[in-house]
Design an enzyme around this catalytic site. Structure first.
Site, mmCIF file in Angstrom:
data_model
loop_
_atom_site.group_PDB
_atom_site.id
_atom_site.type_symbol
_atom_site.label_atom_id
_atom_site.label_comp_id
_atom_site.label_asym_id
_atom_site.label_seq_id
_atom_site.Cartn_x
_atom_site.Cartn_y
_atom_site.Cartn_z
ATOM 1 N N ASP A 28 0.816 -1.211 0.000
ATOM 2 C CA ASP A 28 0.000 0.000 0.000
ATOM 3 C C ASP A 28 0.853 1.266 0.000
ATOM 4 O O ASP A 28 0.479 2.273 -0.606
ATOM 5 C CB ASP A 28 -0.929 0.005 1.220
ATOM 6 N N ARG A 33 2.444 6.333 -2.837
ATOM 7 C CA ARG A 33 3.437 7.220 -3.458
ATOM 8 C C ARG A 33 3.148 7.398 -4.941
ATOM 9 O O ARG A 33 3.238 8.505 -5.473
ATOM 10 C CB ARG A 33 4.844 6.673 -3.240
ATOM 11 N N LYS A 112 3.886 14.536 25.035
ATOM 12 C CA LYS A 112 2.919 15.425 25.662
ATOM 13 C C LYS A 112 1.717 15.584 24.749
ATOM 14 O O LYS A 112 1.843 15.521 23.528
ATOM 15 C CB LYS A 112 3.543 16.799 25.918
ATOM 16 N N SER A 147 -6.986 1.793 12.703
ATOM 17 C CA SER A 147 -6.231 1.353 13.875
ATOM 18 C C SER A 147 -6.408 2.298 15.054
ATOM 19 O O SER A 147 -6.099 1.937 16.192
ATOM 20 C CB SER A 147 -4.742 1.220 13.529
#
Length: 246
Positions: A28, A33, A112, A147
């Site tokens: 993929d 690209r 952070k 995900s």
């Protein structure tokens, strides 16, 4: 040695202007690209899967010969996939970039939370305190957004999916808006450790107060499939959906 006497082109965009079909060998990432490089070309792409998951590749490496024979007989279908585009000023430099899957604005190496203010068509959506934000196309819904807990979106659906990465507020979930919407993301965090990436590749760092605008691109990419291709069949195979036994 094959001793082929073929013309060599410097990049995929130049090659696409001189061929009827572009074969892309890889996974993929390679397809993403290639899609970015030939954005706006009418030349279709056939993905040959040499990688892992391969949502965008249509043919496995051991099926190339049979696939090409079928294509020469005219047995194929062409599907148009929308590209998305980001514009703005990042690190005081004007940027403009297309993507097939997604744009991600995320924290850098410092662990952070960052704060991002998001508006859709001029209306404030929210301020996210999170590790980052994924703005994905329909095609990109099965990539990083999936995900991160996002929904699966059919590639033909004209929508953006906005998915926060590890949001600090549990009520923050993916938001679906029209692909004709204009999305603005402004960096609110005081520290400049924020990165903008397109299809997994870094575009630029973003400074506090900088804003990028994401919208549907005027360009698209054309993917070639063999007859019988089904997005839902691909989902079942790639994600190992076996159903339930009753």
């Amino acid at each position: 040695m094959a001793n082929l006497k073929s013309k060599i082109y410097r990049d995929a965009a130049s090659l696409a202007k001189n061929v009827d079909l572009l074969l892309v060998f890889g996974g993929d990432g390679t397809m993403l690209r290639a899609a970015s490089e030939i954005a706006g070309s009418t030349t279709p792409i056939l993905g040959i899967n040499l990688g892992g998951l391969g949502f965008l590749t249509a043919v496995s490496s051991n099926e190339i010969e049979n696939a090409l024979k079928r294509i020469l007989r005219g047995e194929y279908e062409i599907e148009s996939r929308a590209l998305i585009q980001v514009d703005g000023r990042c690190s005081e430099i004007i940027i403009s970039k297309c993507a097939l899957n997604d744009f991600v604005i995320s924290r850098g190496i410092i662990s952070k939370l960052i704060t991002l203010e998001v508006s859709v068509d001029g209306q404030l959506l929210t301020r996210y305190r999170c590790d980052g934000l994924i703005v994905s196309s329909p095609t990109g819904s099965t990539a990083y957004a999936l995900s991160s807990g996002g929904a699966v979106v059919h590639p033909s659906a004209d929508v953006f999916e906005l998915t926060p990465i590890c949001p600090h507020t549990l009520s923050n979930r993916s938001v679906i808006v029209s692909l004709n919407s204009t999305i603005q993301v402004r960096v609110v965090s005081p520290k400049p450790d924020i990165i903008l990436s397109a299809d997994g590749e870094m575009v630029s760092e973003m400074l506090p107060g900088e804003t990028v605008t994401i919208r549907r691109s005027a360009d698209s990419v054309r993917l070639l499939h063999l007859p019988g291709y089904s997005f839902f069949d691909t989902l079942r195979r790639k994600l190992n959906w076996s159903g339930a036994n009753v």
